[in-house]
Scaffold this motif. Structure first.
Motif, PDB file in Angstrom:
ATOM      1  N   ALA A 158       0.915  -1.192  -0.126  1.00 20.42           N
ATOM      2  CA  ALA A 158       0.015  -0.137  -0.084  1.00 20.42           C
ATOM      3  C   ALA A 158       0.829   1.258  -0.073  1.00 20.42           C
ATOM      4  N   PRO A 159       0.775   2.053  -0.975  1.00 13.78           N
ATOM      5  CA  PRO A 159       1.825   2.946  -1.159  1.00 13.78           C
ATOM      6  C   PRO A 159       1.502   4.245   0.017  1.00 13.78           C
ATOM      7  N   GLY A 160       0.453   4.440   0.368  1.00 10.21           N
ATOM      8  CA  GLY A 160       0.237   5.416   1.354  1.00 10.21           C
ATOM      9  C   GLY A 160       0.219   4.935   2.926  1.00 10.21           C
ATOM     10  N   ASN A 161       0.743   3.773   3.082  1.00 10.93           N
ATOM     11  CA  ASN A 161       0.821   3.052   4.474  1.00 10.93           C
ATOM     12  C   ASN A 161       2.246   2.417   4.596  1.00 10.93           C
ATOM     13  N   GLU A 166      10.848   1.691   3.958  1.00  7.77           N
ATOM     14  CA  GLU A 166      10.239   0.594   2.698  1.00  7.77           C
ATOM     15  C   GLU A 166      10.286   1.377   1.491  1.00  7.77           C
ATOM     16  N   THR A 167      10.894   0.598   0.391  1.00 10.32           N
ATOM     17  CA  THR A 167      10.860   0.863  -0.850  1.00 10.32           C
ATOM     18  C   THR A 167       9.705   0.188  -1.652  1.00 10.32           C
ATOM     19  N   LEU A 168       8.770   1.047  -2.360  1.00  9.77           N
ATOM     20  CA  LEU A 168       7.664   0.615  -3.147  1.00  9.77           C
ATOM     21  C   LEU A 168       8.175   0.109  -4.509  1.00  9.77           C
ATOM     22  N   VAL A 169       7.747  -1.060  -4.929  1.00 11.10           N
ATOM     23  CA  VAL A 169       8.068  -1.475  -6.304  1.00 11.10           C
ATOM     24  C   VAL A 169       6.823  -1.614  -7.109  1.00 11.10           C
ATOM     25  N   ARG A 170       6.799  -0.502  -8.155  1.00 13.93           N
ATOM     26  CA  ARG A 170       5.705  -0.099  -8.912  1.00 13.93           C
ATOM     27  C   ARG A 170       6.035  -0.917 -10.330  1.00 13.93           C
ATOM     28  N   GLY A 231       2.462  12.549   0.309  1.00 19.24           N
ATOM     29  CA  GLY A 231       2.466  13.162  -1.152  1.00 19.24           C
ATOM     30  C   GLY A 231       1.578  12.269  -1.871  1.00 19.24           C
ATOM     31  N   VAL A 232       1.278  12.931  -3.185  1.00 19.13           N
ATOM     32  CA  VAL A 232       0.401  12.093  -4.271  1.00 19.13           C
ATOM     33  C   VAL A 232       1.353  12.023  -5.298  1.00 19.13           C
ATOM     34  N   LEU A 233       1.728  10.939  -6.074  1.00 16.61           N
ATOM     35  CA  LEU A 233       2.287  10.880  -7.411  1.00 16.61           C
ATOM     36  C   LEU A 233       1.110  11.026  -8.348  1.00 16.61           C
ATOM     37  N   PRO A 234       1.381  11.871  -9.225  1.00 15.77           N
ATOM     38  CA  PRO A 234       0.311  12.234 -10.035  1.00 15.77           C
ATOM     39  C   PRO A 234       0.115  11.247 -11.153  1.00 15.77           C
ATOM     40  N   ALA A 235      -1.134  11.340 -11.843  1.00 12.93           N
ATOM     41  CA  ALA A 235      -1.358  10.335 -12.823  1.00 12.93           C
ATOM     42  C   ALA A 235      -0.500  10.706 -14.100  1.00 12.93           C
ATOM     43  N   VAL A 236      -0.177   9.697 -15.021  1.00 12.90           N
ATOM     44  CA  VAL A 236       0.332   9.980 -16.239  1.00 12.90           C
ATOM     45  C   VAL A 236      -0.416   9.381 -17.395  1.00 12.90           C
ATOM     46  N   THR A 237      -0.815  10.202 -18.194  1.00 12.44           N
ATOM     47  CA  THR A 237      -1.718  10.064 -19.398  1.00 12.44           C
ATOM     48  C   THR A 237      -0.856   9.871 -20.651  1.00 12.44           C
ATOM     49  N   LEU A 238      -1.316   8.717 -21.254  1.00  9.73           N
ATOM     50  CA  LEU A 238      -0.644   8.233 -22.661  1.00  9.73           C
ATOM     51  C   LEU A 238      -1.593   8.427 -23.856  1.00  9.73           C
ATOM     52  N   SER A 250      -7.257   8.095 -24.395  1.00 13.08           N
ATOM     53  CA  SER A 250      -6.124   8.135 -23.359  1.00 13.08           C
ATOM     54  C   SER A 250      -6.167   7.015 -22.465  1.00 13.08           C
ATOM     55  N   ALA A 251      -4.817   6.483 -22.093  1.00 14.04           N
ATOM     56  CA  ALA A 251      -4.794   5.404 -21.254  1.00 14.04           C
ATOM     57  C   ALA A 251      -4.027   6.167 -20.012  1.00 14.04           C
ATOM     58  N   GLU A 252      -4.332   5.722 -19.030  1.00 12.02           N
ATOM     59  CA  GLU A 252      -3.756   6.326 -17.832  1.00 12.02           C
ATOM     60  C   GLU A 252      -3.341   5.487 -16.722  1.00 12.02           C
ATOM     61  N   ILE A 253      -2.098   5.850 -16.279  1.00  8.99           N
ATOM     62  CA  ILE A 253      -1.387   5.253 -14.915  1.00  8.99           C
ATOM     63  C   ILE A 253      -1.902   6.039 -14.012  1.00  8.99           C
ATOM     64  N   PRO A 254      -2.620   5.271 -13.078  1.00  7.72           N
ATOM     65  CA  PRO A 254      -3.239   6.325 -12.119  1.00  7.72           C
ATOM     66  C   PRO A 254      -2.433   6.767 -10.941  1.00  7.72           C
ATOM     67  N   ALA A 255      -3.008   8.147 -10.458  1.00  9.84           N
ATOM     68  CA  ALA A 255      -2.168   8.764  -9.394  1.00  9.84           C
ATOM     69  C   ALA A 255      -2.341   7.723  -8.057  1.00  9.84           C
ATOM     70  N   ILE A 256      -1.186   7.773  -7.035  1.00 11.40           N
ATOM     71  CA  ILE A 256      -1.201   6.932  -6.219  1.00 11.40           C
ATOM     72  C   ILE A 256      -0.739   7.968  -4.976  1.00 11.40           C
ATOM     73  N   PRO A 257      -1.381   7.660  -3.690  1.00 11.37           N
ATOM     74  CA  PRO A 257      -0.914   8.415  -2.418  1.00 11.37           C
ATOM     75  C   PRO A 257       0.404   7.734  -2.108  1.00 11.37           C
ATOM     76  N   PHE A 258       1.492   8.680  -1.334  1.00 11.89           N
ATOM     77  CA  PHE A 258       2.468   8.088  -1.057  1.00 11.89           C
ATOM     78  C   PHE A 258       2.848   8.594   0.469  1.00 11.89           C
ATOM     79  N   GLY A 259       3.502   7.800   1.207  1.00 16.43           N
ATOM     80  CA  GLY A 259       3.839   8.099   2.709  1.00 16.43           C
ATOM     81  C   GLY A 259       4.096   7.140   3.498  1.00 16.43           C
ATOM     82  N   TYR A 260       4.819   7.518   4.447  1.00 15.87           N
ATOM     83  CA  TYR A 260       4.995   6.591   5.576  1.00 15.87           C
ATOM     84  C   TYR A 260       3.919   6.492   6.663  1.00 15.87           C
ATOM     85  N   ALA A 261       3.264   5.322   7.080  1.00 14.27           N
ATOM     86  CA  ALA A 261       2.369   5.235   7.907  1.00 14.27           C
ATOM     87  C   ALA A 261       2.652   5.837   9.261  1.00 14.27           C
TER      88      ALA A 261
END
Length: 390
Positions: A158-161, A166-170, A231-238, A250-261
């Motif tokens: 969970a990127p916001g928790n 910890e390192t997030l692998v996306r 923070g919030v990693l913004p969406a990417v539109t292709l 448009s195809a979208e890589i969605p935005a995700i919240p980011f941070g330590y719990a």
């Protein structure tokens, strides 16, 4: 005797003329740059063939790939058995303008009288297509043209928790039907001032199917916040061109919240401050506002300044992209109107305003629809549809 020789030569000449080769392509097709053109080389031969070789010509104007092995079979045509040859290919225009495919030569060795083998060349005439440009927001290059595009987004946790450190692998997997691997746009940037980002080597694979190539591209990032601040990693539109519906999508890589719990837990503790300290904090904030919003704005982090600017743009009555669209309408160039409309709709998406996805459907049908079936849309009608749906 001379009579029979003449008849024999006449039959031999007739058999040679019966050997044909042609390029079979869809009728009324108006491919855009990067769109797959299904091409079939079909030969019909009455001669007895001992050897054959055929090389499809390359060109700086297109890419191509063979979809399956050559097929040889017997067919009954006009009451006689004909040896049929077929080779199925996919051709992809590299640039706008007139695209010419061919001519193509099939070099045969045929068995004649007395089992004599003689060379024979059968030529398929060339075909030419008009290739219009694709109006899009992507100024760096031409948008992807495909039958279908899907995006799968996999996160290791969970990127916001995240746990502390910890390192997030996306891992993002893009699947595009009807295109080649090198025609898929490059990996999008995933950077923020508060983020440490490492990109693993991308993977591009292609699978050949009867309907055309299917390309799969995998992008992977290892992400970790520099601080615990969320923070919030913004969406990417292709952007991509739908070759079936004949319109931009448009195809979208969605935005995700980011941070330590832990940071969120600490903030919860702050929310439970005693009443006296809470009042003192409010007074400090009021004093800061009274001292001047300019100083407060200058002291914000870059991310927060960007968020504030985005909110101010949303509240602002002036929209430069709307002004550019109206100017393109006055110019009367449908391609320029399509490009300005994409800028206008992209700004609305970024500001969170409703966009239906049908704003440019009629304009796309006029620009990229099949010949004879495309509706005629004028500049004012195209702009009205954008403003009405947007």
């Amino acid at each position: 005797m001379v009579k029979w020789i003449a008849v024999f030569l006449l039959l031999l000449a007739g058999g040679a003329h019966a050997d044909t080769l042609r390029l079979v392509v869809p009728e009324g097709m108006r491919p855009v740059v990067g769109e797959m053109i299904p091409v079939t080389l079909r030969g019909e031969y009455t001669s007895v063939i001992a050897l054959e070789t055929l090389t499809f010509p390359g060109s700086d104007d297109y890419d191509w790939v063979q979809l399956a092995r050559d097929q040889w079979r017997d067919e009954e045509i006009d009451g006689r058995t004909v040896r049929v040859f077929e080779r199925r290919l996919a051709v992809f225009p590299r640039r706008a303008g007139a695209l010419t495919i061919g001519p193509v030569t099939h070099r045969l060795t045929v068995v004649g009288a007395d089992n004599l083998r003689t060379p024979l060349e059968v030529v398929a005439s060339s075909v030419t297509f008009p290739v219009p440009p694709v109006a899009s927001l992507a100024t760096e290059g031409t948008p992807l043209a495909a039958r279908n595009v899907t995006i799968a987004d996999e996160l290791s946790s969970a990127p916001g928790n995240l746990r502390d450190g910890e390192t997030l692998v996306r891992r993002v997997t893009l699947k595009a039907e009807g295109t080649l691997p090198h025609l898929v746009p490059p990996r999008p940037a995933m950077r923020e001032p508060w983020l440490i980002s490492f990109a693993a080597p991308e993977q591009r694979e292609m699978q050949l199917t009867p309907a055309g190539p299917v390309t799969t591209v995998t992008w992977e990032w290892h992400l970790r916040p520099k601080t615990g601040e969320p923070g919030v990693l913004p969406a990417v539109t292709l952007p991509w061109f739908d070759t079936v519906a004949r319109q931009m999508r448009s195809a979208e890589i969605p935005a995700i919240p980011f941070g330590y719990a832990s940071f969120r837990d600490n903030r919860r503790g702050i929310d439970r401050l005693p009443a006296g300290q809470a009042r003192a904090g409010l007074l400090a904030v009021a004093a800061g506002l009274a001292a001047g919003l300019a100083c407060a704005f200058a002291g914000l982090s870059r991310r927060r300044r960007d968020d504030m600017r985005r909110r101010l743009r949303r509240l602002s009555p002036f929209d430069p992209t709307r002004h550019r669209l109206k100017r393109a309408v006055r110019g009367g160039d449908l391609t320029a109107i399509r490009r300005a409309a994409e800028h206008y709709l992209s700004r609305r998406r970024k500001l969170g305003r409703p966009v239906s996805g049908r704003e440019t459907a009629q304009l796309d049908a006029t620009l990229y629809g099949r010949a004879g079936n495309a509706p005629e849309v004028g500049p004012e009608m195209a702009a009205a549809a954008v403003f009405r749906h947007g």
